[in-house]
Motif scaffolding. Structure first.
Motif, PDB file in Angstrom:
ATOM      1  N   ARG A   1      -3.873   3.777   0.322  1.00 17.17           N
ATOM      2  CA  ARG A   1      -5.162   3.228   0.542  1.00 17.17           C
ATOM      3  C   ARG A   1      -5.158   3.458   2.523  1.00 17.17           C
ATOM      4  O   ARG A   1      -4.414   4.004   2.923  1.00 17.17           O
ATOM      5  CB  ARG A   1      -4.964   1.548   1.686  1.00 17.17           C
ATOM      6  CG  ARG A   1      -4.407   0.963   0.243  1.00 17.17           C
ATOM      7  CD  ARG A   1      -5.557   0.001  -0.781  1.00 17.17           C
ATOM      8  NE  ARG A   1      -6.759   0.107  -0.341  1.00 17.17           N
ATOM      9  CZ  ARG A   1      -6.983  -1.575  -0.053  1.00 17.17           C
ATOM     10  NH1 ARG A   1      -6.981  -1.922  -2.056  1.00 17.17           N
ATOM     11  NH2 ARG A   1      -8.387  -1.903   0.073  1.00 17.17           N
ATOM     12  N   ASP A   2      -7.115   4.125   2.204  1.00 18.53           N
ATOM     13  CA  ASP A   2      -7.473   5.160   3.819  1.00 18.53           C
ATOM     14  C   ASP A   2      -7.527   3.353   4.484  1.00 18.53           C
ATOM     15  O   ASP A   2      -8.734   4.067   5.656  1.00 18.53           O
ATOM     16  CB  ASP A   2      -8.042   5.947   2.968  1.00 18.53           C
ATOM     17  CG  ASP A   2      -9.909   5.832   2.661  1.00 18.53           C
ATOM     18  OD1 ASP A   2     -10.138   4.175   2.803  1.00 18.53           O
ATOM     19  OD2 ASP A   2     -10.755   6.269   2.521  1.00 18.53           O
ATOM     20  N   ASP A   3      -7.760   2.742   3.925  1.00 14.44           N
ATOM     21  CA  ASP A   3      -8.059   1.314   5.622  1.00 14.44           C
ATOM     22  C   ASP A   3      -7.319   0.302   5.726  1.00 14.44           C
ATOM     23  O   ASP A   3      -7.254  -0.519   5.664  1.00 14.44           O
ATOM     24  CB  ASP A   3      -9.031   0.290   4.310  1.00 14.44           C
ATOM     25  CG  ASP A   3      -8.485  -0.664   2.885  1.00 14.44           C
ATOM     26  OD1 ASP A   3      -7.724   0.190   2.855  1.00 14.44           O
ATOM     27  OD2 ASP A   3      -8.659  -0.938   2.444  1.00 14.44           O
TER      28      ASP A   3
ATOM     29  N   ALA B   1       0.867  -1.044   0.078  1.00 13.06           N
ATOM     30  CA  ALA B   1       0.066   0.109  -0.164  1.00 13.06           C
ATOM     31  C   ALA B   1       0.935   1.098  -0.315  1.00 13.06           C
ATOM     32  O   ALA B   1       1.159   1.626   0.995  1.00 13.06           O
ATOM     33  CB  ALA B   1      -0.579   0.231   1.723  1.00 13.06           C
TER      34      ALA B   1
END
Length: 378
Positions: free
Chosen positions: A263-265, A237
């Motif tokens: 990514r924000d997860d 990521a």
């Protein structure tokens, strides 16, 4: 949270601090937001000088601080704007080398105490390394106190001529526990399917696609587990200038690696992962290492910079740029569930000893108190 009066004795106005952020990493920005929130809660007036995009993402004004746009550049106009923002400050606190350098220029000739926090140091070679050393010397000469997030950074500040260098208490920039979902198993299976990792081990690496992050070493290491059944998949990521170069290698060598972009997860990715990998060179406190230990995900990391100090014996440490050692550690852990359980337990204990946000704010307030006497803060 330790309360303090919003006013000093004898009718003096509250302490005013300026926090200077040059953009920095997400972890540095999150630290400044946490620090600003804690200071405001204790009656301190806080101005955060940071690029507009940092305010947009981290919402410093949302915790009660004033925000002043301060571009990353060190041109005369930017330095002049920073100088104006610091005009009536009792103390100025700069975060990161570049922000500290601009602040030192802006405060030139003033007696305002300058506190500097070094969160990390980007590896550099040749002319750039020389420029960074010159900047460091200029900053430590101007700083009243230098706080380093690792012992190595504190030692570096002292070698560069710092009058007063101390270890900083920096809190984990995020929730202490993973968020609960109504259907954790279903969410995990959905994410594994998205990544193409259903029925196979998932390894997670997070970081900008830059040279010092160790991504080429990671790609080399995947040759060491390609013949495992089922074959592990690495999800990387992050974005950066090496994306094209890395993707060509993945395609040409048919490597079990996916570049999944920014990514924000990350918490969800870690929740689905069997191992977390940190092959790069970092002098600070890598966020992924902290996230992995909090999420109880076994970590394999390069034995560099502040990583050993941060994780203790709660991770498998391997030599930097040693693909064989990295591959061997991964294969060994995947085949040893007992060792993975041991690392999870050690990681929980290690993370429990890291500073809390209240402790980080309390340390900074104690430094401010020293420099702003006779104004008591705590």
């Amino acid at each position: 949270m330790t309360p303090v009066s919003s006013h000093s004795p004898h009718g003096r106005p509250p302490l005013r601090t300026v926090q200077v952020l040059g953009g920095g990493t997400a972890a540095t920005s999150a630290h400044v937001r946490s620090l600003a929130a804690g200071l405001v809660a204790r009656g301190v007036r806080v101005t955060v000088c940071a690029p507009a995009e940092a305010e947009h993402v981290h919402d410093f004004t949302g915790v009660g601080a004033e925000h002043v746009h301060a571009p990353r550049s060190s041109d005369p106009g930017s330095v002049s704007a920073l100088r104006a923002a610091c005009a009536d400050a009792d103390l100025v606190h700069a975060h990161g080398l570049h922000a500290s350098f601009r602040t030192a220029l802006a405060l030139g000739g003033r007696h305002t105490p300058l506190i500097v926090t070094w969160h990390d140091r980007t590896p550099a070679e040749g002319a750039r390394a020389h420029v960074l050393r010159l900047m460091e010397r200029r900053v430590v000469k101007a700083a009243t106190v230098v706080l380093g997030t690792t012992s190595a950074l504190v030692d570096r500040a002292r070698r560069s001529g710092a009058r007063d260098a101390r270890l900083a208490a920096v809190a984990f920039p995020g929730p202490r526990t993973a968020p609960r979902t109504e259907d954790p198993d279903g969410s995990r299976l959905k994410l594994l399917a998205e990544l193409g990792a259903t029925g196979r081990p998932l390894l997670i690496a997070v970081g900008a696609l830059e040279r010092h992050r160790g991504h080429h070493t990671l790609l080399d290491a995947t040759h060491g587990w390609r013949r495992l059944e089922p074959q592990p998949l690495v999800a990387v990521a992050g974005e950066g200038p090496l994306r094209g170069e890395l993707q060509r290698r993945i395609t040409d060598e048919d490597l079990p690696v996916r570049l999944v972009g920014g990514r924000d997860d990350i918490t969800d990715l870690l929740g689905a992962a069997d191992l977390a990998l940190l092959p790069g060179r970092r002098e600070g406190r890598p966020v992924l290492a902290q996230q992995a230990l909090h999420a109880r995900v076994p970590l394999v990391a390069a034995d560099t910079g502040g990583i050993p100090e941060l994780v203790g014996d709660a991770a498998e440490l391997v030599p930097y740029r040693n693909a064989r050692a990295l591959a061997d550690a991964v294969v060994r852990l995947l085949g040893d569930p007992g060792r993975r359980d041991e690392l999870r337990a050690k990681g929980t204990r290690q993370a429990a000893g890291w500073p809390t946000e209240d402790e980080a704010v309390a340390q900074v307030l104690s430094v401010y108190d020293e420099l702003a006497r006779p104004r008591p803060l705590i």
